[in-house]
Design a protein around this motif. Structure first.
Motif, PDB file in Angstrom:
ATOM      1  N   ALA A 166      -9.810 -27.292  42.322  1.00 50.51           N
ATOM      2  CA  ALA A 166     -11.187 -27.444  41.863  1.00 50.51           C
ATOM      3  C   ALA A 166     -12.006 -26.177  42.044  1.00 50.51           C
ATOM      4  O   ALA A 166     -13.224 -26.198  41.891  1.00 50.51           O
ATOM      5  N   CYS A 167     -11.338 -25.067  42.383  1.00 49.21           N
ATOM      6  CA  CYS A 167     -12.058 -23.814  42.583  1.00 49.21           C
ATOM      7  C   CYS A 167     -11.410 -22.660  41.820  1.00 49.21           C
ATOM      8  O   CYS A 167     -11.820 -21.517  41.966  1.00 49.21           O
ATOM      9  N   GLY A 168     -10.381 -22.952  41.036  1.00 50.75           N
ATOM     10  CA  GLY A 168      -9.795 -21.927  40.185  1.00 50.75           C
ATOM     11  C   GLY A 168      -8.730 -21.062  40.812  1.00 50.75           C
ATOM     12  O   GLY A 168      -8.316 -20.056  40.223  1.00 50.75           O
ATOM     13  N   HIS A 169      -8.248 -21.436  41.988  1.00 49.24           N
ATOM     14  CA  HIS A 169      -7.237 -20.602  42.630  1.00 49.24           C
ATOM     15  C   HIS A 169      -5.918 -20.603  41.860  1.00 49.24           C
ATOM     16  O   HIS A 169      -5.142 -19.659  41.970  1.00 49.24           O
ATOM     17  N   ASP A 170      -5.677 -21.660  41.094  1.00 49.96           N
ATOM     18  CA  ASP A 170      -4.494 -21.666  40.228  1.00 49.96           C
ATOM     19  C   ASP A 170      -4.600 -20.560  39.185  1.00 49.96           C
ATOM     20  O   ASP A 170      -3.601 -19.890  38.863  1.00 49.96           O
ATOM     21  N   ALA A 171      -5.804 -20.341  38.653  1.00 51.65           N
ATOM     22  CA  ALA A 171      -6.029 -19.260  37.689  1.00 51.65           C
ATOM     23  C   ALA A 171      -5.905 -17.898  38.364  1.00 51.65           C
ATOM     24  O   ALA A 171      -5.326 -16.953  37.799  1.00 51.65           O
ATOM     25  N   HIS A 172      -6.437 -17.772  39.577  1.00 54.73           N
ATOM     26  CA  HIS A 172      -6.342 -16.495  40.300  1.00 54.73           C
ATOM     27  C   HIS A 172      -4.887 -16.091  40.509  1.00 54.73           C
ATOM     28  O   HIS A 172      -4.507 -14.930  40.304  1.00 54.73           O
ATOM     29  N   THR A 173      -4.073 -17.051  40.952  1.00 52.71           N
ATOM     30  CA  THR A 173      -2.657 -16.770  41.214  1.00 52.71           C
ATOM     31  C   THR A 173      -1.939 -16.394  39.917  1.00 52.71           C
ATOM     32  O   THR A 173      -1.122 -15.460  39.897  1.00 52.71           O
ATOM     33  N   THR A 174      -2.256 -17.093  38.850  1.00 53.29           N
ATOM     34  CA  THR A 174      -1.640 -16.794  37.554  1.00 53.29           C
ATOM     35  C   THR A 174      -2.022 -15.398  37.075  1.00 53.29           C
ATOM     36  O   THR A 174      -1.172 -14.649  36.568  1.00 53.29           O
ATOM     37  N   GLY A 222     -14.691 -32.722  40.689  1.00 53.76           N
ATOM     38  CA  GLY A 222     -13.490 -33.341  40.143  1.00 53.76           C
ATOM     39  C   GLY A 222     -13.280 -33.106  38.658  1.00 53.76           C
ATOM     40  O   GLY A 222     -12.187 -33.335  38.139  1.00 53.76           O
ATOM     41  N   LEU A 223     -14.322 -32.640  37.946  1.00 52.82           N
ATOM     42  CA  LEU A 223     -14.216 -32.355  36.517  1.00 52.82           C
ATOM     43  C   LEU A 223     -14.056 -30.868  36.220  1.00 52.82           C
ATOM     44  O   LEU A 223     -13.991 -30.469  35.054  1.00 52.82           O
ATOM     45  N   PHE A 224     -13.981 -30.059  37.264  1.00 49.85           N
ATOM     46  CA  PHE A 224     -13.891 -28.602  37.071  1.00 49.85           C
ATOM     47  C   PHE A 224     -12.636 -28.225  36.295  1.00 49.85           C
ATOM     48  O   PHE A 224     -11.544 -28.764  36.505  1.00 49.85           O
ATOM     49  N   ASP A 225     -12.797 -27.266  35.394  1.00 48.34           N
ATOM     50  CA  ASP A 225     -11.667 -26.713  34.647  1.00 48.34           C
ATOM     51  C   ASP A 225     -12.046 -25.307  34.205  1.00 48.34           C
ATOM     52  O   ASP A 225     -13.229 -24.935  34.228  1.00 48.34           O
ATOM     53  N   VAL A 226     -11.058 -24.517  33.810  1.00 49.24           N
ATOM     54  CA  VAL A 226     -11.320 -23.158  33.351  1.00 49.24           C
ATOM     55  C   VAL A 226     -10.868 -23.004  31.910  1.00 49.24           C
ATOM     56  O   VAL A 226      -9.884 -23.610  31.478  1.00 49.24           O
ATOM     57  N   ASP A 227     -11.594 -22.196  31.172  1.00 52.98           N
ATOM     58  CA  ASP A 227     -11.167 -21.793  29.836  1.00 52.98           C
ATOM     59  C   ASP A 227     -10.026 -20.794  30.013  1.00 52.98           C
ATOM     60  O   ASP A 227     -10.227 -19.701  30.550  1.00 52.98           O
ATOM     61  N   GLU A 228      -8.844 -21.166  29.590  1.00 50.37           N
ATOM     62  CA  GLU A 228      -7.660 -20.336  29.844  1.00 50.37           C
ATOM     63  C   GLU A 228      -7.672 -19.017  29.086  1.00 50.37           C
ATOM     64  O   GLU A 228      -6.837 -18.143  29.348  1.00 50.37           O
ATOM     65  N   ASP A 229      -8.632 -18.819  28.186  1.00 50.39           N
ATOM     66  CA  ASP A 229      -8.777 -17.518  27.546  1.00 50.39           C
ATOM     67  C   ASP A 229      -9.207 -16.448  28.554  1.00 50.39           C
ATOM     68  O   ASP A 229      -9.082 -15.248  28.283  1.00 50.39           O
ATOM     69  N   CYS A 230      -9.712 -16.890  29.716  1.00 48.49           N
ATOM     70  CA  CYS A 230     -10.121 -15.905  30.733  1.00 48.49           C
ATOM     71  C   CYS A 230      -8.929 -15.258  31.420  1.00 48.49           C
ATOM     72  O   CYS A 230      -9.067 -14.191  32.030  1.00 48.49           O
ATOM     73  N   LEU A 231      -7.757 -15.879  31.319  1.00 49.05           N
ATOM     74  CA  LEU A 231      -6.590 -15.356  32.022  1.00 49.05           C
ATOM     75  C   LEU A 231      -6.233 -13.948  31.562  1.00 49.05           C
ATOM     76  O   LEU A 231      -5.990 -13.048  32.365  1.00 49.05           O
ATOM     77  N   GLU A 232      -6.175 -13.754  30.262  1.00 50.03           N
ATOM     78  CA  GLU A 232      -5.779 -12.446  29.728  1.00 50.03           C
ATOM     79  C   GLU A 232      -6.799 -11.371  30.075  1.00 50.03           C
ATOM     80  O   GLU A 232      -6.453 -10.214  30.329  1.00 50.03           O
ATOM     81  N   ILE A 233      -8.093 -11.756  30.124  1.00 49.86           N
ATOM     82  CA  ILE A 233      -9.139 -10.796  30.479  1.00 49.86           C
ATOM     83  C   ILE A 233      -8.987 -10.386  31.942  1.00 49.86           C
ATOM     84  O   ILE A 233      -9.069  -9.201  32.290  1.00 49.86           O
TER      85      ILE A 233
END
Length: 399
Positions: A107-115, A372-383
């Motif tokens: 719920a804090c985006g650490h999955d995105a950070h690791t990716t 509980g509804l937090f999500d990230v726009d996965e387009d931010c990953l490449e940036i």
């Protein structure tokens, strides 16, 4: 090749990895793990580093992983950090990659950070023959709980070779995808937990004069503590004293002989931090004594304040403006009173921590972190990948 073409090429490489990164991020999201329990996450990181041919170390700081990319040419060493722990929150989203673990969620985006760190590692490793220096990859546990950064530093990750610069990022649901948030100087507060215990004397409620009422004492202490920020802290500085829990007494007709209160103190300046804590202790002890009882304050030191190094922020700013355009780079005026243990890395080496926009209203990515509804726009990953690679290259350079 011009510098602009080079930047486009790195972004193109990141975009080309989009499907790979989305699969990784969604896998992490479906199997979240709390601090110091990131065993499956660690195994997946190891497997991916093995596939890339990147050596790593794992026998440090519980579940941490430290990858190492050695450039062909001698030079400085840059570290990139990603936290990887989740939160004890139920995932309330209706998406295919919803958490499969009840009561746990990224719920804090650490999955995105690791990716993002894995994506940056892939690009940097592919160009290691051109690198003038080294890159350390810090996959950090327990940012949300035990302060995994400090444990990693104590284990020696900033040495052998010594880290010359360190960069970290955090997804930001307040900013749209494609924007970067930068803060010069102080970015996040320090925190301390406090436990206040007041001691008095119990007696029957019909005979209050025979006892020492700690409920009454607690009321006076609470009121007095609120004067610290308004009267003992310079109005130009920031401090927050919060008491979030109070417990005392056994029956409605018995004077309570003990009250416990638990709270937090958040500050931006180290001197203000110590001054506030000193005043808390004096108020508790002296108010309790004046009312015929006694008091004590137990302090549990939390995260230190995150203070960016301005020259490193300038470096990220230049990279982000070249990559996204000057209008996409936002300067954050006021620091956050939230905490972030990347601060410990910044005490050891020059570096910068910045925000990566991940909000997309059209896709429904509009909810704050720790929700509980937090999500990230996965387009931010490449940036995030492209910018972290550029941050490394600006410090190291290429042949």
């Amino acid at each position: 090749m011009s510098k602009r073409d080079e930047k486009d090429e790195i972004l193109e490489q990141a975009v080309a990895m989009k499907r790979w990164m989305v699969e990784i991020r969604r896998d992490f999201h479906q199997y979240p793990e709390l601090g110091r329990e990131e065993f499956r996450t660690q195994e997946k990181i190891i497997r991916l580093l093995d596939e890339m041919g990147i050596p790593y170390q794992t026998n440090i700081a519980h579940t941490a992983v430290v990858g190492f990319i050695k450039g062909k040419h001698e030079g400085k060493t840059v570290a990139l950090r990603a936290d990887m722990d989740a939160l004890p929150i139920d995932d309330a989203k209706d998406v295919p990659y919803r958490s499969k673990v009840p009561g746990k969620m990224h719920a804090c985006g650490h999955d995105a950070h690791t990716t993002i760190l894995l994506g940056a590692a892939k690009i940097l490793n592919d160009m290691r023959a051109q690198l003038k220096g080294n890159v350390k990859l810090f996959f950090q546990p327990a940012e949300e709980t035990f302060g995994g950064a400090e444990s990693m530093i104590e284990a020696g990750v900033m040495e052998n070779p010594k880290v010359d610069a360190v960069f970290g990022l955090h997804v930001s649901p307040e900013m749209p995808t494609g924007e970067i948030g930068l803060k010069f100087g102080q970015m996040n507060a320090s925190s301390d937990s406090i436990k206040i215990t007041l001691h008095g004397k119990s007696t029957h409620g019909a005979y209050p004069h025979s006892g020492v009422d700690t409920i009454m004492m607690a009321g006076q202490v609470i009121n007095a503590l609120q004067t610290i920020v308004s009267r003992n802290v310079d109005p130009r500085d920031s401090a927050v004293v919060t008491l979030g829990k109070i417990n005392g007494g056994t029956q409605g007709n018995i004077i309570a002989d003990k009250v416990e209160m638990v709270g937090t103190v958040r500050t931006l300046d180290p001197n203000v931090r110590e001054r506030v804590l000193e005043r808390i202790e004096k108020i508790v002890l002296q108010v309790a004594e004046a009312m015929g009882g006694s008091g004590e304050v137990l302090r549990k030191k939390g995260y230190t304040a995150l203070i960016n190094h301005d020259e490193m922020v300038e470096s990220v700013k230049a990279n982000a403006e070249a990559l996204l355009g000057p209008d996409k780079v936002k300067i954050i005026k006021s620091p956050s009173l939230g905490v972030e243990d990347f601060a410990y890395f910044l005490q050891e080496a020059p570096g910068a921590f910045y925000r990566l926009g991940c909000r997309n209203e059209e896709k429904g990515m509009i909810h704050d972190g720790h929700n509980g509804l937090f999500d990230v726009d996965e387009d931010c990953l490449e940036i995030g990948v492209a910018l972290q690679v550029k941050n490394v290259l600006r410090v190291l350079g290429k042949e």
